[in-house]
Each structure stands twice: as structure tokens, then as C-alpha cells.
Design an enzyme around this catalytic site. Structure first.
Site, PDB file in Angstrom:
ATOM      1  N   THR A 175       0.824  -1.205   0.000  1.00 56.91           N
ATOM      2  CA  THR A 175       0.000   0.000   0.000  1.00 56.91           C
ATOM      3  C   THR A 175       0.864   1.264   0.000  1.00 56.91           C
ATOM      4  OG1 THR A 175      -1.579  -1.230   1.348  1.00 56.91           O
ATOM      5  CG2 THR A 175      -1.876   1.160   1.246  1.00 56.91           C
ATOM      6  N   GLU A 176       0.626   2.130  -0.955  1.00 57.57           N
ATOM      7  CA  GLU A 176       1.325   3.422  -1.062  1.00 57.57           C
ATOM      8  C   GLU A 176       2.845   3.251  -1.020  1.00 57.57           C
ATOM      9  OE1 GLU A 176      -0.421   5.952  -1.790  1.00 57.57           O
ATOM     10  OE2 GLU A 176      -2.445   5.393  -1.181  1.00 57.57           O
ATOM     11  N   ALA A 177       3.299   2.106  -1.518  1.00 59.06           N
ATOM     12  CA  ALA A 177       4.741   1.799  -1.598  1.00 59.06           C
ATOM     13  C   ALA A 177       5.429   1.825  -0.234  1.00 59.06           C
ATOM     14  CB  ALA A 177       5.446   2.740  -2.571  1.00 59.06           C
TER      15      ALA A 177
END
Lengths: 387, 396
Positions: free
Chosen positions: B146-148
Site C-alpha cells: 500500500t502506497e509503496a
């Protein structure tokens, strides 16, 4: 500068504005003679750039004397007389002083001082800067033509108009002002006055551990105290221990006391009447949140004062202050459910109170009176150039 | 030089405005989540972005036999496609059929579950996601959190789950003198390779494409390809939201024209080659190892977790949601489990962010709320309502 109120005789934003603005301008090296109605008590300035000159004796406070239906009450008649008297004496005094002082321009506040300003301009050619802190459209639902006429005249005669918000600018346009000469200069707050105030022991005893919601303002339709009580009723349904403080007085007081009884929340509501400046600061800091549900609020300095105290605020969308702050919850003044939901959230959720409270103080710190003075000074330069 | 284009596809399950004065008995999914709003937004974005961009991508794949792209599609997105617009799924299937489109793994719920103290929930959500994208690709080898969000620990966990590669933000202070245009291993891991986002070249398209203040405006496919051709390194990772096309930058900005010409322009440079994350980790060797003890991400200036957990409101919501894990799972109530997991969408926390102005604008752009405070209030009210039901059941 022509004013009406000045501490300690404040009954509205105009007074606070004049007091803080003249001090801040003085610090910036602007020399001001501030004219105001003489009263029993003495007002002094310790700033060499600021002189306070009292003319025409009166003890009458402007916005408490006109009934909301626009009928001229006995007190209203007396009040209008006092305004007329003040304006003519003020005009004479300025003209007399101008002979030696050689003023650069006249700064008038609201309709209360507009006639004097117009008279001075006619006789001396001095430019007028006219500040509108509110208009008759804001103050009553049935505007009084007598005052509207003076406001229209003021909008015509002024070389530059200062409106205290975009919202007020729109109202001033309704008065027929030329939009090219209107500048918006927002009010500020002296954060130092409102930070680090310990709630007094009496306040703590009074609260007795109860969460506290504050209303502070004139008790008139414009300020929305009726909606406040209806929302309070909803809050009490889910949080029965909440205390609602109502500070201020006005024509609606008897109605509001009745309403709180009818709604069955009289035990939760305390009417405190007028309080002194220093008590006001203690009340801000003792409250868990401040609500300003005004139906029409040209600016709303009290919201900034509460924020400077670190108290989170709920403000109506129809307020000027809403244009300059980030950390507030906004409501429609007629939306009782929405208002109550937001009150409950602030009372219930500590992380919300502390995040908003901290950000409110940051917001307030950025809105200084010096910034207001700086922008006002720019307007003076513009007006002076038009002479 | 390998060029890896990767697009994140996600729409959160937005919450309904929850009134505390409503009656309180029901806990069905629809009480908390705003299906109408979610459907509306899905349809709007599908028209502006998903459908036309997928069609264009399919065209480009047919026209350019060397063109390759990759996606990561959240489970929450897939679920909403099924509910509101199954034709979006069909068009992704058509892309998958070309054999030149890669799909990555991630958490089904676009959640912060990789930050939970216990990793069980994270592993379950990744497994769920694997199943959900099964008809697009089986057994993905590269993971995108998630979101890197990335750290040594997350990489370690992901490696143990069988992945060969993981995406992360190419952050200057992590890399030091090194370049994001190489693959690296991770200090605490065996073999897993990191694909680091080249944030400059990614944001040139993702953020700056339509920015008139930008000195390189307007960006053309020709200019962009020449920048790519001059890069040094083994690979360049250009990662962005898929909504870049048609939604963040509307059609009239010329974003589709840019995309249309890109594969052709890139192929003018003989040493450039399109690739996918799976190919990269197979074909390209690591050039060293990185050490990331603290969690990084691709969000905001800070590139850390502060976009979701930066203030007290966010942390308090996260912790309260976490406390519900045990009672929800013990209840064996599948609807409650699904509600609890949907409440983990990182977007709910993202809306509550109260940062400095420039990043705040980005947060506001995505938020359905008037302010971060309203976002917090609504989430808290829903969590309180849900939690009281779950805890009441647990006491029985």
C-alpha cells in the site's frame, strides 16, 4: 480617525478593531488623533503617536438600541439624537484641529461616523477611508432605511472603502459602492492576550467537571442564539452532563431563558450576561469549544479570540472569519442537527479537541493586528494619493 | 536500459455520512459505506480514465509488439467493479490476454496491515488479493505494498511469502550517492530485489504534466523519450496512479496524445526496451544492497507514514481499529469482518491529514470531506458505532 467605542466600553467588533488598529498603526509610526464620544470614564493612550479626543457626551451603546423590527424605540430616538450630536460635534472638532494639525486623511468607521467624515471632506477636501465592520443588512432582517441611507451615502463619499471580509465586501456592493474602490482587510487578534490563561478556580467549581460549550455575543437574531439552544437540546440527549454558557446580553434574553425552560435544558444552560474582558479570556480558556452560529457575521473577532485561547471553534459558513482560518468546523446556521453533531464530536473525541485546539492557536498567531495595520497603511497611501 | 511502467489502480470504499442521532440497531455494510457515492465516482472515473485508457493501452499493445505495462489493482477496486461496472474488469482481462501486461500483488484492502504488530492479517489480505486477481494473473512474483510502504522488515516478510521483487520509493536519503535506476537487494533479506521508483520521471507525468508553471511544459512523448534515452543505469521505474490519465490530468491537457505517441517515440531509441516488474527481477541483477530500518512510502514530501499516521486523530483511529481485530475475528461474522477490513482502507486516514499547505492540497483533492476534522468525526462515529456492536456481542 473617527470611532465610536473604545475599551473599556466595547459592545462590538468595531471597538476592538479601533483599539488594536490604532495601537498597531502607532507602532508603525502613523500618527493618529482618535475621536470618540466622551463618556464618564477616562480613556487614555500611552502611545505618543496616538491621541484620544472625546467629543459630545454620551453613554449610549449603538447596537443595543434598535429593535429588530426596525421600529424606533424611545431609546432608539435618543440614540439617533446622540449619533447626530456626536457627528456634528466631531466634525467641528476635527475642522478646528485640522487648522493646526494639517491632517492627511480621515478614517471613519461604520455609518456611526460617516456623516462627520462627509462633512469634513466637503470643507477640507481630505480623502476618506471608510471601514465597514458590518452593514444594516447584517444587523437586522428588516433593514432600517434611515441607517441604510447613511450607509449608501458613506459608500458614495468614501475614496476607499475597507471591508472586513469578502462577505462584507459583497454587502457593501449592495449599498451601491463602486467595486474598484473596495479593499478587503481582515481583522486580527492579539494572541498574547489569550494564551496561557488559567481558568479561575470559580470557573472550575462552576463547571464541576462538566464539558462546556460557549456562546458569546449579543443576544440578537443575527448571532444565532436560538439555533444554539436547539442544538444544545440535541447534545443533551446524548451527553446529559454538558454545560452551555451564554455570555452577553440583548433583546432576546427573556426569550432565550424561556426557551431553555421549554426545551427542558435549563439545568444545562447558564446565562452569564456581560462579563469583563479579563473574565471573558478566562471563560474562553475554560470552555471546551466555542460556537458562533451567526446568521450573518461580517467578520467574527470572537472566533479568533477563542482560537487564540486554544479553544476549538464551530463557526457558521456565513461569517467573514471563515474566509481566513483553516482549523474550524463550519456549519450552516440553520442546520441544527449538523451543529449538534459537531458539538458532540468535539466534546466526545479528545484527539479532535487537541488537534483542532493546537491548529487554532497556530492559525490565530498568523492573524496579527500588525498585519491588519500594514494593509490599512497601504490603503492610506492609496487614499492619500487620490487627494 | 529497461523501462518499467507501472500503474496503481484503486478507488476507496467511501463512508456514508453517519448521523449519531439516527437509530442504532443495524450494522449492515450499507449503513456505513456509501454505495451510491462510490458508484457515482466509479462511473465518472471509468468514463474519464479507466475505459478510454484501457482501450488506448490495448491499441498500443497491438500496434507495438515490444510495448509492455504493469498494474496493481486493489481488491477494493475489483469489488466495486463487480458491484457497479463489470465492463471495467472485462477490459483488464483483454489487456491480460495480450501476455505483455503484468499484474502485481498487494493487500486486498489497500490497508496499513503491514504495520500491524501481528502479521497474520497482512498475510491473509495478500492471499485474498492473490485470489481476487487470479483470472488476470496467477502467482504474481512482485509485491507492491500500500502506497509503496517499505522497510527492511516488510521486505523480509514479503520475501518469506515467496516474492522475488518488491516496489519501493527511490528516496535520496536512503540511496545516498546511488541511483534508483538499478535493482538492489535488502540488507536483512536473502535475495528479494527492490524496484525503486524514479520519482522525478514519474512525477513529470503524474504531477507536472499539465502544470503551466513547469519550465518543461508542455511535455511531449518525444521530449520524454529523449530524457529516458540519456539515463544511466539498468532500468527506470516509472510508477504512478492510473488515474493520471484522464482524471488527474483531463483529456484536454493532451495526456492521451502523450501516451499514444510514447511507445513509438521510445522505440526510436534502440537501447531502450519496455519491460515488466516480473521480467526485471528475472533478467536484471542487483547492484548492491539497501538498508531501510524505518518505513518509507511514496506519499507527500516526507515519504514516510505521516500522511496516514502523522497526527493524533489518525493514530487514535488506527489504534482503535486495531483493537477490534480480536473481537471481530472471534465473532465469526463474515459481514463484520468485511466491514472491519474496509475500514482499513488507508484513504480514510489519508483524509484526516493536517499537514503544511502544499501537501494538504493533494490530500484535499482526493478527499470527499470538507476538512480533515470532518473526516475524523465521521470515521470515529462509525468506528464507535461498529465497535459498540462488536464488543456487545463479545461480552455475551
Amino acid at each position: 480617525m473617527l470611532g465610536w467605542e473604545f475599551p473599556p466600553f466595547i459592545s462590538g467588533g468595531l471597538g476592538v478593531h479601533c483599539f488594536e488598529l490604532t495601537r498597531a498603526l502607532g507602532k508603525r509610526g502613523v500618527k493618529i488623533d482618535f475621536f470618540m464620544p466622551k463618556s464618564g470614564k477616562k480613556v487614555e493612550s500611552n502611545d505618543p503617536n496616538l491621541r484620544i479626543i472625546g467629543v459630545a457626551e454620551t453613554n449610549i451603546r449603538p447596537y443595543l438600541m434598535i429593535s429588530k423590527t426596525g421600529r424606533i424605540t424611545a431609546a432608539g430616538e435618543k440614540f439617533i439624537d446622540a449619533v447626530q450630536l456626536y457627528n456634528s460635534e466631531c466634525e467641528q472638532a476635527v475642522l478646528e484641529m485640522h487648522k493646526t494639525e494639517k491632517y492627511d486623511l480621515v478614517h471613519a468607521h461604520d455609518w456611526l461616523t460617516a456623516k462627520a467624515a462627509a462633512g469634513i471632506k466637503e470643507k477640507t477636501g481630505l480623502s476618506i477611508v471608510q471601514t465597514f465592520h458590518s452593514t444594516e443588512f447584517d444587523r437586522t432582517s428588516v433593514p432600517w432605511d434611515f441607517i441604510l441611507d447613511i450607509e449608501r451615502m458613506a459608500a458614495q463619499k468614501a475614496d476607499i472603502i475597507i471591508a472586513v471580509s469578502q462577505r462584507t465586501r459583497a454587502q457593501v456592493l449592495r449599498l451601491g459602492a463602486d467595486e474598484r474602490k473596495i479593499r478587503v482587510v481582515y481583522n486580527g487578534v492579539d494572541s498574547a492576550k489569550f494564551t496561557g490563561i488559567a481558568p479561575s478556580r470559580t470557573a472550575e467549581e462552576f463547571k464541576n467537571g462538566r464539558r462546556t460549550v460557549l456562546f458569546l455575543g449579543r443576544l440578537t437574531e443575527q448571532k444565532g442564539p436560538v439555533q444554539f439552544l436547539h442544538a444544545a437540546k440535541k447534545v443533551v440527549q446524548v451527553m446529559p452532563d454538558t454545560l452551555f454558557l451564554i455570555v452577553g446580553t440583548g433583546e432576546l434574553l427573556p426569550l432565550l431563558i424561556n426557551l431553555s425552560l421549554e426545551l427542558g435544558i435549563s439545568k444545562n444552560v447558564s446565562f452569564l450576561g456581560y462579563v469583563s474582558d479579563s473574565d471573558q479570556r478566562k471563560i474562553y480558556s475554560a470552555s471546551d469549544l466555542y460556537v458562533m452560529p451567526s446568521t450573518s457575521e461580517p467578520f467574527g473577532i470572537t472566533a479568533l479570540e477563542a482560537m487564540a485561547s486554544g479553544t476549538p471553534v464551530i463557526i457558521s459558513r456565513t461569517s467573514g472569519v471563515s474566509e481566513v482560518i483553516r482549523s474550524a468546523l463550519r456549519v450552516d446556521f440553520w442546520d441544527i442537527n449538523g451543529m449538534a453533531e459537531k458539538m458532540v464530536a468535539l466534546l466526545k473525541y479528545r484527539p479532535l479537541r487537541s488537534t483542532m485546539g493546537g491548529m487554532a492557536q497556530d492559525d490565530a498567531r498568523k492573524l496579527t493586528w500588525d498585519k491588519t495595520a500594514e494593509e490599512t497603511q497601504k490603503v492610506y497611501g492609496e487614499a492619500f494619493a487620490r487627494k | 536500459m529497461d523501462i518499467c511502467f507501472y500503474f496503481q489502480v484503486h478507488q476507496p470504499m467511501r463512508l456514508r455520512h453517519f448521523s449519531i442521532f439516527g437509530d442504532g440497531e443495524d450494522t449492515s455494510f450499507g449503513k456505513y459505506f456509501d454505495n451510491e457515492l462510490n458508484k457515482q465516482i466509479m462511473e465518472k472515473v471509468a468514463t474519464k480514465c479507466y475505459i478510454p485508457t484501457n482501450n488506448l493501452m490495448l491499441d498500443l499493445l497491438e500496434k507495438h509488439p515490444d510495448f509492455r505495462i504493469s498494474y496493481s489493482i486493489t481488491g477494493v477496486f475489483l469489488e466495486q467493479c463487480k458491484m457497479f461496472m463489470p465492463q471495467i474488469l472485462d477490459s483488464f482481462r483483454a489487456l491480460a490476454k495480450t501476455g505483455r501486461v503484468d499484474f502485481l500483488s498487494e493487500t486486498y484492502y489497500h490497508s496499513l496491515s503491514s504495520l500491524f504488530p501481528s502479521k497474520e492479517e497482512f498475510i491473509e489480505q495478500v492471499e485474498m488479493h492473490k485470489k481476487a486477481i487470479g483470472d488476470l494473473r496467477t502467482d504474481p512474483t512482485v509485491f507492491r505494498n500500500t502506497e509503496a510502504m517499505f522497510s527492511n522488515d516488510i521486505a523480509y516478510l514479503v520475501e518469506r511469502m515467496g516474492y522475488h521483487g518488491i516496489m519501493a520509493e527511490g528516496i535520496d536519503h536512503v540511496l545516498g550517492w546511488r541511483s534508483a535506476n538499478y535493482l538492489y537487494t535488502v540488507n536483512t533479506c536473502q535475495k528479494i530485489k527492490t524496484l525503486l521508483r524514479n520519482y522525478k520521471l514519474s512525477d513529470d507525468i503524474g504531477y507536472r504534466f499539465s502544470a503551466k508553471w513547469w519550465s518543461e511544459y508542455p511535455l511531449t512523448a518525444d521530449k520524454y523519450s529523449s530524457w529516458l534515452s540519456k539515463l544511466e543505469g539498468d532500468c527506470v521505474n516509472v510508477f504512478m496512479d492510473y488515474e493520471t490519465f484522464g482524471e488527474h490530468h483531463w483529456q484536454d491537457t493532451g495526456i492521451f496524445e502523450f501516451l499514444k505517441h510514447l511507445p513509438g517515440e521510445v522505440s526510436n531509441h534502440k537501447h531502450l526496451r519496455f519491460t515488466t516488474p516480473s521480467m526485471l527481477v528475472n533478467d536484471v541483477g542487483a547492484r548492491g544492497s539497501i538498508d531501510v530500518p524505518h518505513i518509507t512510502s511514496w506519499a507527500d514530501m516526507e515519504r514516510d507514514t505521516s500522511a496516514w499516521l502523522g497526527n493524533e486523530m489518525q493514530r487514535s483511529c488506527f489504534n482503535q481499529m486495531l483493537e477490534l481485530e480480536q473481537p471481530v475475528k472471534e465473532s465469526k461474522n463474515p459481514e463484520w469482518l468485511s466491514i472491519w477490513r474496509m475500514l482499513q482502507n488507508s484513504d480514510h486516514l489519508y483524509y484526516m491529514c493536517t499537514k503544511s499547505l502544499s501537501d494538504q492540497d493533494v490530500h484535499n483533492y482526493f478527499s470527499p470531506y470538507e476538512s480533515p476534522f470532518e473526516a475524523y468525526i465521521n470515521y470515529s462515529n462509525i468506528l464507535a458505532d461498529f465497535s459498540s456492536k462488536v464488543k456487545k456481542e463479545a461480552r455475551k
